[in-house]
Scaffold this active site. Structure first.
Site, PDB file in Angstrom:
ATOM      1  N   ASP A   1     -14.108 -22.113  43.424  1.00 34.20           N
ATOM      2  CA  ASP A   1     -13.280 -21.084  42.518  1.00 34.20           C
ATOM      3  C   ASP A   1     -12.601 -22.070  41.526  1.00 34.20           C
ATOM      4  O   ASP A   1     -11.359 -21.628  40.890  1.00 34.20           O
ATOM      5  CB  ASP A   1     -12.338 -20.300  43.370  1.00 34.20           C
TER       6      ASP A   1
ATOM      7  N   LYS B   1     -11.382 -22.638  37.892  1.00 35.10           N
ATOM      8  CA  LYS B   1     -11.271 -22.008  36.731  1.00 35.10           C
ATOM      9  C   LYS B   1     -10.103 -22.180  36.294  1.00 35.10           C
ATOM     10  O   LYS B   1      -9.062 -22.894  37.006  1.00 35.10           O
ATOM     11  CB  LYS B   1     -11.461 -20.534  36.890  1.00 35.10           C
TER      12      LYS B   1
ATOM     13  N   ASN C   1      -6.922 -21.583  38.170  1.00 34.30           N
ATOM     14  CA  ASN C   1      -6.539 -22.301  39.336  1.00 34.30           C
ATOM     15  C   ASN C   1      -6.271 -23.650  39.157  1.00 34.30           C
ATOM     16  O   ASN C   1      -6.420 -24.543  39.897  1.00 34.30           O
ATOM     17  CB  ASN C   1      -7.853 -22.189  40.423  1.00 34.30           C
TER      18      ASN C   1
ATOM     19  N   ASP D   1      -5.318 -22.837  45.022  1.00 33.11           N
ATOM     20  CA  ASP D   1      -6.025 -21.786  45.496  1.00 33.11           C
ATOM     21  C   ASP D   1      -7.345 -22.195  46.100  1.00 33.11           C
ATOM     22  O   ASP D   1      -8.565 -22.198  45.434  1.00 33.11           O
ATOM     23  CB  ASP D   1      -6.362 -20.725  44.238  1.00 33.11           C
TER      24      ASP D   1
ATOM     25  N   THR E   1     -15.490 -16.601  40.950  1.00 37.59           N
ATOM     26  CA  THR E   1     -14.989 -15.705  39.938  1.00 37.59           C
ATOM     27  C   THR E   1     -16.278 -15.305  39.043  1.00 37.59           C
ATOM     28  O   THR E   1     -16.776 -16.372  38.445  1.00 37.59           O
ATOM     29  CB  THR E   1     -13.741 -16.225  38.985  1.00 37.59           C
TER      30      THR E   1
HETATM   31  N1  LIG Z   1       2.161 -24.332  43.582  1.00 33.15           N
HETATM   32  C1  LIG Z   1       2.391 -23.421  42.405  1.00 33.15           C
HETATM   33  N2  LIG Z   1       3.260 -23.932  41.680  1.00 33.15           N
HETATM   34  C2  LIG Z   1       3.573 -22.858  40.739  1.00 33.15           C
HETATM   35  N3  LIG Z   1       2.869 -21.699  40.364  1.00 33.15           N
HETATM   36  C3  LIG Z   1       2.052 -21.353  41.284  1.00 33.15           C
HETATM   37  C4  LIG Z   1       1.846 -22.352  42.357  1.00 33.15           C
HETATM   38  N4  LIG Z   1       0.830 -21.781  43.147  1.00 33.15           N
HETATM   39  C5  LIG Z   1       0.565 -20.636  42.527  1.00 33.15           C
HETATM   40  N5  LIG Z   1       1.245 -20.506  41.564  1.00 33.15           N
HETATM   41  C6  LIG Z   1       1.084 -19.365  40.447  1.00 33.15           C
HETATM   42  O1  LIG Z   1       0.710 -18.160  41.269  1.00 33.15           O
HETATM   43  C7  LIG Z   1      -0.490 -17.688  40.840  1.00 33.15           C
HETATM   44  C8  LIG Z   1      -1.241 -16.977  41.780  1.00 33.15           C
HETATM   45  O2  LIG Z   1      -1.418 -18.274  42.631  1.00 33.15           O
HETATM   46  P1  LIG Z   1      -3.071 -18.290  43.667  1.00 33.15           P
HETATM   47  O3  LIG Z   1      -4.087 -18.458  42.530  1.00 33.15           O
HETATM   48  O4  LIG Z   1      -3.004 -19.442  44.463  1.00 33.15           O
HETATM   49  O5  LIG Z   1      -3.092 -16.834  44.319  1.00 33.15           O
HETATM   50  P2  LIG Z   1      -4.326 -16.103  44.843  1.00 33.15           P
HETATM   51  O6  LIG Z   1      -3.794 -14.705  45.365  1.00 33.15           O
HETATM   52  O7  LIG Z   1      -5.261 -16.661  45.358  1.00 33.15           O
HETATM   53  O8  LIG Z   1      -4.791 -15.602  43.135  1.00 33.15           O
HETATM   54  P3  LIG Z   1      -6.060 -15.021  42.785  1.00 33.15           P
HETATM   55  O9  LIG Z   1      -6.830 -14.250  43.999  1.00 33.15           O
HETATM   56  O10 LIG Z   1      -5.778 -13.992  41.986  1.00 33.15           O
HETATM   57  O11 LIG Z   1      -6.908 -16.072  42.101  1.00 33.15           O
HETATM   58  C9  LIG Z   1      -1.265 -18.978  39.974  1.00 33.15           C
HETATM   59  O12 LIG Z   1      -2.214 -18.532  38.943  1.00 33.15           O
HETATM   60  C10 LIG Z   1       0.125 -19.713  39.184  1.00 33.15           C
HETATM   61  O13 LIG Z   1       0.421 -19.049  38.435  1.00 33.15           O
END
Ligand SMILES: Nc1ncnc2c1ncn2[C@@H]1O[C@H](COP(=O)(O)OP(=O)(O)OP(=O)(O)O)[C@@H](O)[C@H]1O
Length: 826
Positions: A553, A555, A558, A571, A590
């Protein structure tokens, strides 16, 4: 301004000033006010760019439901029910994209199809916030703020908008970024393992078989399947009959029963969008291929216009057959390879012995030779990352270990965390900025990101909880400076929450797409930064692949940027352990970043991450996706990824030959030919990365990551990096005329003379060794762009073959120091 009427009554406009405009509109007979408002639209469009022009013309269209609007792009054409609709295209759009959009949208209008779209999808109403009993200090205010944010939030759409559209229509609150967030997708798990699956065999006439073979070979998704697989697919298809008026698929239905692909044997069917016919299909045609890939809602209702006979294949059978037959073929191929290798080595040994000692009895020679275990040749290049070496050298690494230990002691429970604000939104919950007091760490108040993932959310997919555990398992196994650090896990009945190291620099996406204080968006980062980020990413992927993990994934959303400007992967929900030499099959990722083999279900290996890296590099340089076009639906996007070359990069973007080459090599459709397939070193040693600092220096962050402020240095970071660009785009036809006037051909050009872009008082010429000019050239008078289209390059090749002189002055050409290979994009 020239205007050209087309048969639909819509108008196309081409600006005299060389800027491309497309503006067409249709409106119904009752053009009251719209949520956007026509005059408002024009006003805002012009505020964005005075050159932006919009024209309107009358036309008719029917009403729409929110459902049909939701399924379409809202980038180019806007309307609300019974109100005016507008089509417009950003003036910054490249010719090719504009043309494709024009063809699609205006073409569809001509067909009287309704492509009119809604601006917003309904807000999410399901509150998915942490329970009150888990609320820390100041939580009430945050809950209120968050509730407000949620009800006003624009639901993530799977499409990107053009910058112009973004700046006009998206209000300036912090929730806006979610509007652009790309949704990831994943196919449901197979019911039985592919190994145990017994492919069905449904009897068919030879005529039916040949009809199916033809349909398969005409379909972008199925056409590359191997013979054996194709036969199994044909065998599995079953005959269905529907009476006149019978329904084969219902608009919006995403149930398992509707996961079918059909080939029409006899009869005729129609496709209805909100009860209006948008298309028909006749005998020999096929439809429903998207339902073989994923469980997605049907775009239209499919109804038999007459009594019809169809051949049907369901998703589970399709995926199981693909997986089973391809895995078998793969295994056979590798066995064959091993056998051939063993035979070759035995023969070689035998020949050696025979040569040395021909008088010895043949029997002895035939005795199986003890094979020497050949020492595997180590590929030349940097050493792969070894976490142990870092443990010894990196202070930050040691500190992370201490923090993990301290959290287990001092913030064992969720309640020990202080909730500060929402950092981001994920698919199944939010990511919060939290703090914990860790007395043995300096400073004792440490901030983290808490990724809250709801287990009971009604929108949650069946496999999603397994995905969360998978992410946790993967992150527990790996410790890498450029992979998000999993500090702790909290679990309750409602959610599984991951405490992560805080990455304060935001997503790479936010750095690629930047909005200034006037609401104007610019896209793309400097090549210098893009190169650094890509090098680090390539090394991080090499580490994951060495652990037999596919990320799946990659992108810009991420990839987070840490405080020092280094990219960190987050992610790991789709990360999967895939042993070397094996393949995995489930469609995950994606849509804008998935590799052709994911779409065609031909088996995924390391190449899927390298493909996505190619897309990310393209996006960093150009600010756009190489395959996605604003008004595309997912099937069109998949077809483009599988069958078409990436869009030519916009002419106002600076890009070296090397970056174009690496993008080409990474966006190879065939995964076996893709850069990095044989070894990660191929990628790390690519010419684009030539001159990069030692990887160990990078891994310990002893190298200063380049910033946008350093962008100017980009052009001198390496002599052999040739640049030519101008921010002001010139109209192509004007440029061509000037070439005729200015260029005098005087002699032969031996090799590639190279100058940096800064030295723009001279022509910059980059040629292949055969003396043909292909690529970069510029002068102060005619700031030509790097040619991007093949036709244009060919045309220029004809014109500018040998040595070039500008206005009669001979061009000073430096002797090339290095030979340049493969100077242009093919
Ligand atoms: N360690 C971190 N520090 C700061 N911000 C974070 C961190 N991890 C995630 N985020 C923020 O939160 C958002 C969502 O996190 P993540 O992509 O891990 O969730 P997800 O549920 O897997 O999202 P998606 O499925 O939509 O890709 C990220 O795009 C980022 O903006």
């Amino acid at each position: 301004m020239k205007k050209k009427n087309d048969s639909s009554g819509s108008e196309r406009s081409v600006g005299d000033d060389g800027i491309k405009y497309v503006a067409g509109a249709v409106r119904n007979e009752n053009p009251t006010r719209s949520s956007i408002g026509r005059s408002n639209l024009v006003e805002r469009a012009r505020a964005f760019d005075p050159k932006f022009d919009i024209s309107f013309s009358e036309g008719k269209f029917s009403t729409h439901t929110a459902e049909s609007a939701r399924r379409s792009s809202w980038a180019n054409l806007f309307r609300s029910e019974k109100e005016p609709a507008f089509l417009f295209v950003s003036p910054t759009l490249s010719d090719q994209r504009r043309k494709s959009m024009e063809e699609r949208i205006l073409g569809n209008m001509r067909d009287e199809q309704n492509l009119l779209l809604s601006r917003r999808t309904p807000p999410k109403t399901v509150p998915r916030l942490p329970k009150h009993n888990r609320v820390g200090p100041n939580m009430k205010a945050l809950l209120d703020a968050s509730e407000h944010r949620r009800t006003n939030a624009v639901k993530p759409v799977h499409l990107r908008m053009t910058n112009a559209v973004k700046s006009i229509f998206v209000d300036k609150s912090p929730i806006n970024k979610y509007a652009f967030k790309l949704k990831k997708v994943c196919a449901p798990k197979l019911k039985v393992s592919a190994e145990a699956f017994q492919p069905p065999v449904n009897p068919k006439t030879s005529w039916q078989r040949s009809l199916l073979h033809k349909a398969i070979n005409d379909n972008f998704l199925l056409k590359n399947t191997h013979k054996k697989t194709e036969e199994a697919l044909v065998d599995a298809m079953e005959t269905v009959t529907v009476p006149k008026g019978g329904i084969l698929a219902k608009q919006g239905d995403s149930s398992e029963q509707e996961d079918n692909f059909y080939v029409l044997q006899e009869g005729k069917v129609e496709f209805l969008l909100d009860n209006q016919r948008v298309k028909t299909a006749k005998a020999g045609e096929s439809f429903g291929e998207e339902r073989l890939l994923l469980r997605v809602p049907n775009e239209t209702t499919v109804k038999a216009m007459e009594s019809s006979i169809l051949l049907r294949l369901n998703q589970y059978d399709f995926r199981s057959i693909m997986e089973k037959t391809i895995a078998e073929e793969w295994e056979e191929e590798s066995q064959r390879g091993k056998k051939e290798q063993a035979e070759a080595s035995t023969q070689q040994q035998a020949r050696k012995v025979h040569k040395k000692d021909t008088h010895k009895p043949i029997k002895k020679i035939q005795k199986p030779m003890k094979q020497k275990t050949k020492k595997e040749k180590k590929p030349k290049g940097p050493e792969l990352f070894d976490p142990k070496s870092l443990e010894k050298h990196s202070m930050e690494f040691k500190r992370q270990v201490e923090i993990r230990r301290s959290i287990k002691k001092h913030a064992k429970n969720w309640d020990d965390l202080e909730f500060i604000s929402v950092l981001g939104e994920g698919q199944f919950g939010e990511v919060w900025l939290v703090a914990a007091i860790l007395p043995n760490i300096d400073p004792s108040r440490q901030e983290f990101a808490l990724k809250i993932q709801n287990k009971n959310d009604e929108e949650i997919r069946d496999d999603a909880v397994a995905e969360i555990y998978q992410e946790i398992n993967v992150l527990k196994q790996i410790h890498h400076p450029f992979i998000v650090n999993l500090v702790n896990v909290y679990e309750s009945e409602e959610s599984i929450d991951m405490l992560l190291g805080l990455i304060p620099g935001g997503e790479l996406w936010d750095q690629i797409h930047v909005e200034d204080e006037h609401g104007k968006w610019t896209s793309g980062i400097s090549e210098r930064r893009a190169r650094f980020i890509s090098y680090v990413l390539a090394d991080t992927l090499a580490f994951l692949h060495s652990r037999e993990l596919l990320f799946r994934d990659l992108k810009p959303e991420n990839i987070m940027i840490d405080k020092d400007g280094y990219p960190i992967l987050i992610d790991f929900g789709f990360a999967k352990k895939v042993p070397k030499g094996s393949l995995t099959f489930t469609f995950c990722g994606t849509p804008n970043y998935v590799a052709p083999e994911i779409i065609q279900n031909t088996g995924q290996s390391v190449g899927v991450d390298h493909w996505a890296l190619g897309v990310v590099i393209y996006e960093m340089i150009s600010g756009e996706n190489p395959f996605f076009c604003d008004d595309m639906c997912q099937v069109e996007l998949y077809e483009t990824i599988v069958s078409e070359a990436p869009y030519a990069m916009r002419d106002d973007k600076a890009a070296s030959n090397q970056v174009l080459n690496i993008i080409d090599k990474l966006l190879q459709k065939n995964p076996k030919k893709r850069l990095g397939y044989d070894s990660p070193m191929e990628l790390l040693l690519d010419p684009w990365f030539k001159g990069m600092p030692d990887l160990n220096e990078i891994r310990t962050k002893r190298v200063k990551a380049p910033t946008e402020e350093d962008a100017d240095q980009t052009l001198s970071f390496e002599e052999e990096n040739t640049f030519a660009s101008s921010k002001e785009a010139e109209d192509m036809t004007l440029v061509e005329e000037k070439i005729e006037e200015d260029v005098v051909v005087v002699g032969e050009l031996p090799l590639s003379p190279v100058k940096t872009m800064k030295d723009s008082s001279k022509w910059i010429i980059n040629s292949t060794s055969k003396g043909k000019l292909k690529g970069y050239y510029m002068s102060p008078k005619t700031p030509l762009q790097r040619t991007t289209s093949r036709e244009r390059r060919d045309l220029l090749n004809k014109k500018l073959v040998d040595v070039i002189s500008l206005d009669g002055n001979a061009v000073e050409i430096d002797k090339p120091t290095k030979k340049h290979t493969n100077a242009t994009k093919k």
